[in-house]
Design an enzyme around this catalytic site. Sequence first.
Site, PDB file in Angstrom:
ATOM      1  N   GLU A   1       0.256  -1.034   0.045  1.00 23.42           N
ATOM      2  CA  GLU A   1      -0.443   0.307  -0.214  1.00 23.42           C
ATOM      3  C   GLU A   1       0.965   1.493   0.215  1.00 23.42           C
ATOM      4  O   GLU A   1       1.110   1.595  -0.846  1.00 23.42           O
ATOM      5  CB  GLU A   1      -0.744  -0.416   1.139  1.00 23.42           C
ATOM      6  CG  GLU A   1      -2.178   0.793   1.029  1.00 23.42           C
ATOM      7  CD  GLU A   1      -3.017   0.450   1.500  1.00 23.42           C
ATOM      8  OE1 GLU A   1      -3.254  -0.351   2.821  1.00 23.42           O
ATOM      9  OE2 GLU A   1      -4.022   0.960   1.622  1.00 23.42           O
TER      10      GLU A   1
ATOM     11  N   GLU B   1      -8.340  14.696  41.674  1.00 26.49           N
ATOM     12  CA  GLU B   1      -8.847  15.511  41.468  1.00 26.49           C
ATOM     13  C   GLU B   1      -8.316  16.638  42.680  1.00 26.49           C
ATOM     14  O   GLU B   1      -9.439  18.262  41.989  1.00 26.49           O
ATOM     15  CB  GLU B   1      -9.792  15.009  43.148  1.00 26.49           C
ATOM     16  CG  GLU B   1     -11.118  14.656  41.988  1.00 26.49           C
ATOM     17  CD  GLU B   1     -12.079  14.104  43.268  1.00 26.49           C
ATOM     18  OE1 GLU B   1     -12.050  13.905  44.505  1.00 26.49           O
ATOM     19  OE2 GLU B   1     -13.358  13.219  42.692  1.00 26.49           O
TER      20      GLU B   1
END
Lengths: 98, 496
Positions: free
Chosen positions: B68, B311
């Site tokens: 390809e 957090e």
Amino acid sequence: MNKYLLKLFVTGQTIRSGRAITNLRRILEKELGTEYELIIIDVLERPQDAEHDKILATPTLIKEFPPPVRRVIGDLSDTKQVLMGLELLHEESRTKEE
Amino acid sequence: MDTTARTGIEKLVTNIPGLDHITIGGLPQYRTTLVSGTAGSAKTVFAAQFLAEGILKSEKHGVFVTFEEPPNDIRRNMASMGWDIETWEKEGKWIFVDASVPPGDAPVVAGSYDLGALLARIEYAIKTCKADRVSLDSLDAIFNQLPDRASVRRELFRIATTLKKIKVTAVMTAERSQEYGDISRYGVEEFVADNVIILRNVLEEEKRRRTVEVLKFRGTIHKKGEHPFTVVPGEGLIVIPLSAIELKQKSSDVRITSGNKELDVMCGGGFFRDSLVLVSGATGTGKTLITTEFIAGGLKSGERALLFAFEESREQLFRNANDFGTNFEQMEKDGKLKVVCDYPEVMGLEDHLIHMNKVIAAFKPTRIAVDSLSALERVSSVKGFREFVIGLASSIKELQIAGLFTSTTPTLLGWSSITEAHISATTDSIILLRNVEMNGGMRRALTVLKMRGSQHDKDIREFVIDGSGMHIGKPYRNVNGILSGNPVQVAPGNLI
């Protein structure tokens, strides 16, 4: 010099290889007489040549000269397709028109 | 493993991270494995990495047959994976067979043909660099170049047979048109491969998720199902095996401190050394404090701790810890603690996991805290999150160290979160923290819900937080419904 330069890649001494060579010689003699040079390359013996020309399928015929470079694949049993690939069909029909 | 003895098919260790685990030892040796996937599913990376890992890890050379992309594109694209193909080519370790479409007109077809030239080129390249591995990428392009599909299929089969005869292990890639459907567009699997691997790149709940599945390995065993993977720049493809825990984990009866004496007592003498503890509660119930105490307690007994915080920022974390008399900054300077703060959104969960594993491997902690796990839920699909938790749990278990995960419940007074549902089965202990509204004020409650392999205190106890940390007190005796978030006071006489 105006000689056609052609390369035919085949795989070993197979029936298909033999058929391609015979078919091609017959077509070339009829169309070009002696005005051609044909190099036959066995990819089993010279894989590096196949690599160089990036050949996938065998048989593969390459018209190196005159330009443009064209490729024909298959055992060359379809004469019309071979002539088209070599751009001989084209010239022939034009001659007729003239 | 003795799988060879039973099946007669040996496996070739690929060294693609994680792949050898799900294939149970690698790809079938001297066979061709078809790797099929949709566009963008990392087939070319797989094909190139198969050769690259051979060169890097086991000095095995490779031939890359490209149908390809031209070799130059592959050299350039794979450089971002950290593979210097050009140098390998100069050193005779890697050879390209360029079968990509040459520019110019398509060849005229005049009769029957085969792929003898391609096969001769591949064999020649294998001989030249003494290759053990061959990749062919991707087969679809050759179907586009040559119109006679039946003979192309037959020829691909002949190539696979020849490769087996000359003892090389091969990977062929093919494209699929959909994620769940036919194995490959041109049906090559029927002709070519006894072994099929599927790469997927699925859009799930608006998140991209890559997985790899071994569909079949004829005559030999492999793990079933889809396993997540990710493509990491500079490294390539990394597969995350979901079943790495296996039976490897021995459970230990060595106890370690939770960092809080009262909590240790409730747990029957502390956490187990190689256990995972889930602390679940609404925001503000004291999860970060438990985490801080867990770390401080570990360091006091000479351990090394690692904290992943998703957090809060470093500054926030350090300030909070300081409020409870714990100096994270000094601990880091002493090399006993490492705090890693990341926003969950900076990368996908698979990448988080790989990153965390790297940090764990480099720092070698004896205890790990994650605050909070539920923050990571935002960046993933439910399935992806579950897999992440299992993956993280298994890495921690494998190291036989202690882990503490926190999880934030969505409602203030309450109920369990998705996080819990997904990780409770993986964790050994669960501690629930709750806000309790009572007599016009907010109070806090704690209970040990589960403590695998040990007796534990089953009371729901009140606790308070002050400048010196967390203090667990008496059980709530006349209240029902604390855990479900609906505390109802019961008159002492009505207690059952």
